[in-house]
Motif scaffolding. Sequence first.
Motif, PDB file in Angstrom:
ATOM      1  N   THR A   1       0.851  -1.191   0.000  1.00 14.95           N
ATOM      2  CA  THR A   1       0.000   0.000   0.000  1.00 14.95           C
ATOM      3  C   THR A   1       0.882   1.235   0.000  1.00 14.95           C
ATOM      4  O   THR A   1       1.753   1.387   0.869  1.00 14.95           O
ATOM      5  N   SER A   2       0.672   2.096  -0.978  1.00 13.08           N
ATOM      6  CA  SER A   2       1.507   3.297  -1.099  1.00 13.08           C
ATOM      7  C   SER A   2       1.434   4.139   0.164  1.00 13.08           C
ATOM      8  O   SER A   2       0.364   4.383   0.722  1.00 13.08           O
ATOM      9  N   GLY A   3       2.611   4.611   0.595  1.00 13.57           N
ATOM     10  CA  GLY A   3       2.679   5.488   1.755  1.00 13.57           C
ATOM     11  C   GLY A   3       2.767   4.760   3.083  1.00 13.57           C
ATOM     12  O   GLY A   3       2.769   5.407   4.135  1.00 13.57           O
ATOM     13  N   TRP A   4       2.852   3.435   3.030  1.00 10.69           N
ATOM     14  CA  TRP A   4       2.919   2.652   4.263  1.00 10.69           C
ATOM     15  C   TRP A   4       4.050   1.638   4.178  1.00 10.69           C
ATOM     16  O   TRP A   4       4.404   1.172   3.091  1.00 10.69           O
ATOM     17  N   LYS A   5       4.584   1.289   5.360  1.00  8.22           N
ATOM     18  CA  LYS A   5       5.655   0.309   5.453  1.00  8.22           C
ATOM     19  C   LYS A   5       5.223  -0.791   6.420  1.00  8.22           C
ATOM     20  O   LYS A   5       4.768  -0.514   7.535  1.00  8.22           O
ATOM     21  N   LEU A   6       5.356  -2.062   5.972  1.00  9.92           N
ATOM     22  CA  LEU A   6       5.084  -3.197   6.859  1.00  9.92           C
ATOM     23  C   LEU A   6       6.241  -3.326   7.833  1.00  9.92           C
ATOM     24  O   LEU A   6       7.380  -3.558   7.432  1.00  9.92           O
ATOM     25  N   SER A   7       5.928  -3.181   9.108  1.00  6.69           N
ATOM     26  CA  SER A   7       7.003  -3.189  10.105  1.00  6.69           C
ATOM     27  C   SER A   7       7.169  -4.528  10.805  1.00  6.69           C
ATOM     28  O   SER A   7       8.274  -4.877  11.238  1.00  6.69           O
ATOM     29  N   SER A   8       6.067  -5.309  10.931  1.00  7.34           N
ATOM     30  CA  SER A   8       6.199  -6.601  11.621  1.00  7.34           C
ATOM     31  C   SER A   8       5.003  -7.497  11.282  1.00  7.34           C
ATOM     32  O   SER A   8       3.920  -7.019  10.933  1.00  7.34           O
ATOM     33  N   ILE A   9       5.257  -8.810  11.401  1.00 15.70           N
ATOM     34  CA  ILE A   9       4.199  -9.824  11.291  1.00 15.70           C
ATOM     35  C   ILE A   9       4.380 -10.770  12.483  1.00 15.70           C
ATOM     36  O   ILE A   9       5.475 -11.298  12.710  1.00 15.70           O
ATOM     37  N   SER A  10       3.331 -10.978  13.216  1.00 15.03           N
ATOM     38  CA  SER A  10       3.404 -11.887  14.373  1.00 15.03           C
ATOM     39  C   SER A  10       2.148 -12.767  14.397  1.00 15.03           C
ATOM     40  O   SER A  10       1.064 -12.347  13.983  1.00 15.03           O
ATOM     41  N   CYS A  11       2.338 -14.022  14.846  1.00 12.44           N
ATOM     42  CA  CYS A  11       1.219 -14.968  14.873  1.00 12.44           C
ATOM     43  C   CYS A  11       1.194 -15.726  16.211  1.00 12.44           C
ATOM     44  O   CYS A  11       2.237 -15.915  16.863  1.00 12.44           O
ATOM     45  N   THR A  12       0.001 -16.172  16.602  1.00 14.76           N
ATOM     46  CA  THR A  12      -0.164 -17.052  17.772  1.00 14.76           C
ATOM     47  C   THR A  12      -0.770 -18.352  17.289  1.00 14.76           C
ATOM     48  O   THR A  12      -1.668 -18.362  16.441  1.00 14.76           O
ATOM     49  N   GLY A  13      -0.254 -19.493  17.846  1.00 10.89           N
ATOM     50  CA  GLY A  13      -0.767 -20.790  17.432  1.00 10.89           C
ATOM     51  C   GLY A  13      -0.097 -21.253  16.171  1.00 10.89           C
ATOM     52  O   GLY A  13       0.498 -20.480  15.408  1.00 10.89           O
ATOM     53  N   GLY A  14      -0.184 -22.560  15.930  1.00 11.36           N
ATOM     54  CA  GLY A  14       0.371 -23.134  14.729  1.00 11.36           C
ATOM     55  C   GLY A  14       1.874 -22.928  14.639  1.00 11.36           C
ATOM     56  O   GLY A  14       2.543 -22.530  15.591  1.00 11.36           O
ATOM     57  N   THR A  15       2.379 -23.288  13.486  1.00 12.45           N
ATOM     58  CA  THR A  15       3.794 -23.100  13.193  1.00 12.45           C
ATOM     59  C   THR A  15       3.894 -22.075  12.064  1.00 12.45           C
ATOM     60  O   THR A  15       3.262 -22.259  11.010  1.00 12.45           O
ATOM     61  N   THR A  16       4.680 -20.984  12.297  1.00 12.17           N
ATOM     62  CA  THR A  16       4.725 -19.899  11.296  1.00 12.17           C
ATOM     63  C   THR A  16       6.154 -19.565  10.911  1.00 12.17           C
ATOM     64  O   THR A  16       7.099 -19.717  11.695  1.00 12.17           O
TER      65      THR A  16
ATOM     66  N   LEU B   1       4.661   6.102   6.210  1.00 12.20           N
ATOM     67  CA  LEU B   1       5.906   6.723   5.767  1.00 12.20           C
ATOM     68  C   LEU B   1       5.786   8.257   5.834  1.00 12.20           C
ATOM     69  O   LEU B   1       4.685   8.809   5.798  1.00 12.20           O
ATOM     70  N   GLY B   2       6.929   8.903   5.919  1.00 15.33           N
ATOM     71  CA  GLY B   2       6.945  10.362   6.013  1.00 15.33           C
ATOM     72  C   GLY B   2       7.406  11.002   4.710  1.00 15.33           C
ATOM     73  O   GLY B   2       7.467  10.365   3.649  1.00 15.33           O
ATOM     74  N   SER B   3       7.725  12.271   4.792  1.00 17.56           N
ATOM     75  CA  SER B   3       8.255  13.003   3.633  1.00 17.56           C
ATOM     76  C   SER B   3       9.266  14.028   4.123  1.00 17.56           C
ATOM     77  O   SER B   3       9.246  14.459   5.277  1.00 17.56           O
ATOM     78  N   ILE B   4      10.154  14.410   3.224  1.00 17.57           N
ATOM     79  CA  ILE B   4      11.122  15.482   3.504  1.00 17.57           C
ATOM     80  C   ILE B   4      11.020  16.501   2.366  1.00 17.57           C
ATOM     81  O   ILE B   4      11.209  16.161   1.189  1.00 17.57           O
ATOM     82  N   GLN B   5      10.689  17.733   2.735  1.00 15.13           N
ATOM     83  CA  GLN B   5      10.665  18.832   1.775  1.00 15.13           C
ATOM     84  C   GLN B   5      11.874  19.721   2.030  1.00 15.13           C
ATOM     85  O   GLN B   5      12.156  20.093   3.174  1.00 15.13           O
ATOM     86  N   ILE B   6      12.590  20.044   0.946  1.00 17.36           N
ATOM     87  CA  ILE B   6      13.750  20.938   1.061  1.00 17.36           C
ATOM     88  C   ILE B   6      13.389  22.238   0.353  1.00 17.36           C
ATOM     89  O   ILE B   6      13.003  22.240  -0.819  1.00 17.36           O
TER      90      ILE B   6
END
Length: 370
Positions: free
Chosen positions: A15-30, A59-64
């Motif tokens: 998704t534009s403008g976003w960063k996946l930072s983590s994936i976590s699961c409970t149960g099962g084997t992952t 995500l952010g932006s930098i304007q100069i």
Amino acid sequence: SDLGNNTYTVTESDTSGWKLSSISCTGGTTRTNLDNRSVEVTIDQPGEAVVCTFENIKLGSIQIIKNTSGGDASFDFTTTGGDNLPATFSLTTSDGTDSLTYNDIDPDLTYTISEDGLNGWTPTSSSCTGTNSPESISPNAGEDVVCTFENTRDTGDLQIQKVVDDRSDLTQWRFSLDDGEWVNADADGIVDFGQVTTLDEHTIVEDGPAGYHLISIGGNCSPDGDAANATVVKGKTTICTFTNARDRGTVTGSKWNDLNGDGRWAENESGLGGWTIELRNDNDGQPGSLVESTTTASGESLGSYSFSDVPTGNYFVCEVNQAGWNQTAPLNQTGNCRPVALTSDGETVPNQNFGNKAIPPRLSLSKSND
């Protein structure tokens, strides 16, 4: 739901403008793979519930922003931190400003932005919004950081010193800088153009009264025909000197003994030495105030005279008559003087001659009866 014992893969679309930072699961084997934005899940027991959580940060932006005072130019920048911030970029101001914005800036990274030096410009300030600085930019999630760099054009003071050899009114002279407006010199012959830009070659031209010619252009300027070129130094005063001299000429003539009184100098008629000749100003077509006087020569140049180094203009040359003589040339309505016009530097107006005839002596006799 109702999944059997098996292995499954769950993937989050980008998704534009976003960063996946983590994936976590409970149960099962992952097994998670952040690079592929996915998790592989194996259900170990029938009816087992497996919960997987995907966390994202905005995500952010930098304007100069580049601001300039005193002109426009192109400025180069160097960065560190990578990601979507390029290693180098340039900003070229127009009307004193320019800007760039880089989006999708990762909040987990730290960035720096530095401006490369540009000759002729002095950095006056640099800052970034929030807790950031150009030396350390660590945006928060979704933060739009604005960094502003300001520069001022380097300048120096440019002055003109006007000099003329006849000490005339210096306010008659005016000067133009780089085809700008004319500025008259003050009573001391000075024009101060104030602060002008360094590095650039500035052109100064002068305009003044008729009857003068330019002798030299000096000081901290170099001549370019009748103009001067100057390059100022930051924080210093640059002085250009224009020196002019009055256009001057020479008037010559002779005084002769007009033996026959016809007003024409014949070969048998000699010069007359010791006569006073005057140079006078032209006062509305008549001889005016005395400028200078001289005496006609004796010896080889008998009767000759000369007025040298005379400023151009209109004059009259007159003789001072002596007792016992009548003037025969010229004879006119201006006191028997000769009008003279000097129009250019180095000009000589010759043959301004005067003729006189001696009055014959008279013998008077009287008879008395004593």
